[in-house]
Design a protein around this motif. Structure first.
Motif, mmCIF file in Angstrom:
data_model
loop_
_atom_site.group_PDB
_atom_site.id
_atom_site.type_symbol
_atom_site.label_atom_id
_atom_site.label_comp_id
_atom_site.label_asym_id
_atom_site.label_seq_id
_atom_site.Cartn_x
_atom_site.Cartn_y
_atom_site.Cartn_z
ATOM 1 N N SER A 158 0.845 -1.193 0.000
ATOM 2 C CA SER A 158 0.000 0.000 0.000
ATOM 3 C C SER A 158 0.881 1.243 0.000
ATOM 4 C CB SER A 158 -0.906 0.009 1.232
ATOM 5 O OG SER A 158 -0.119 0.199 2.401
ATOM 6 N N LEU A 159 0.320 2.356 -0.405
ATOM 7 C CA LEU A 159 1.089 3.599 -0.385
ATOM 8 C C LEU A 159 1.535 3.932 1.037
ATOM 9 C CD1 LEU A 159 -0.892 5.712 -3.001
ATOM 10 C CD2 LEU A 159 1.300 4.551 -3.288
ATOM 11 N N ALA A 160 0.661 3.678 2.020
ATOM 12 C CA ALA A 160 1.043 3.916 3.416
ATOM 13 C C ALA A 160 2.137 2.934 3.846
ATOM 14 C CB ALA A 160 -0.175 3.781 4.323
ATOM 15 N N GLY A 161 2.058 1.689 3.403
ATOM 16 C CA GLY A 161 3.058 0.684 3.754
ATOM 17 C C GLY A 161 4.439 0.999 3.199
ATOM 18 N N TRP A 162 4.474 1.685 2.052
ATOM 19 C CA TRP A 162 5.771 2.070 1.490
ATOM 20 C C TRP A 162 6.523 2.991 2.448
ATOM 21 C CZ3 TRP A 162 8.697 -0.156 -1.836
ATOM 22 C CH2 TRP A 162 8.164 -0.887 -2.888
ATOM 23 N N GLY A 163 5.796 3.748 3.257
ATOM 24 C CA GLY A 163 6.457 4.612 4.244
ATOM 25 C C GLY A 163 7.305 3.791 5.198
ATOM 26 N N ARG A 164 6.772 2.666 5.675
ATOM 27 C CA ARG A 164 7.499 1.762 6.575
ATOM 28 C C ARG A 164 8.726 1.182 5.881
ATOM 29 N NH1 ARG A 164 6.676 -3.876 7.088
ATOM 30 N NH2 ARG A 164 5.034 -3.667 5.541
#
Length: 172
Positions: A148-154
């Motif tokens: 996910s786009l949010a998961g790419w942050g991690r």
């Protein structure tokens, strides 16, 4: 001794083949895995992750032309986050050294897991990193990254926090 194929032509039986990690080509040099497909697209995050270091993946055994069995050795440095992804082939993973974390599950040396084809997964290398053996019944396979786009942050945060330490480690 020869074996006869269904077409009636003689074929030599398979030969024993030895392999050595020190001589094993990097995965991207073999043509066994196609270039990853991103869904959703996150080209900037993907590039930062792909160029961030922290991993070495070598093909111990396999031939994308024949389509037979393959064995891949992977080493991921401490804190390395593998983005959520899937492959087109079933895979049996064996932890040879270190540990990995999949959600609340921690797998250490001697543990492993079976990952069905086309079923997304992710894991993070433990504090000492992890080395895994990947057994597949086929050599060619793909990689579909579905982070996910949010998961790419991690994923990218891990690269930024560890890039210098990862660069200092031997490539194997």
């Amino acid at each position: 001794m020869t074996e006869t194929t269904t077409e009636g032509t003689a074929q030599a039986p398979p030969r024993r083949e030895a392999f050595r990690l020190a001589e094993a080509p990097l995965l991207h040099e073999t043509g066994m895995m196609s270039m990853p497909v991103l869904t959703p697209e996150a080209p900037e995050q993907f590039l930062e992750w792909a160029m961030g270091g922290g991993q070495v993946v070598r093909v111990l055994f396999g031939d994308p032309e024949s389509g037979g069995t393959s064995l891949v050795w992977s080493r991921f440095s401490p804190g390395y986050v593998l983005p959520r992804h899937s492959h087109s082939a079933d895979c049996l993973y064996y932890v040879a050294r270190g540990e990995l974390r999949m959600g609340n599950t921690v797998l250490g040396e001697g543990d492993g897991f079976f990952q069905p084809a086309d079923r997304p997964y992710t894991y993070t290398a433990g504090p000492d990193g992890v080395e895994v053996l990947e057994f597949r019944t086929t050599s060619p396979f793909d990689m579909r990254i579905t982070e996910s786009l949010a998961g790419w942050g991690r994923v990218v945060d891990a690269v930024r926090a560890n890039r210098d330490d990862w660069a200092a480690q031997p490539r194997a």
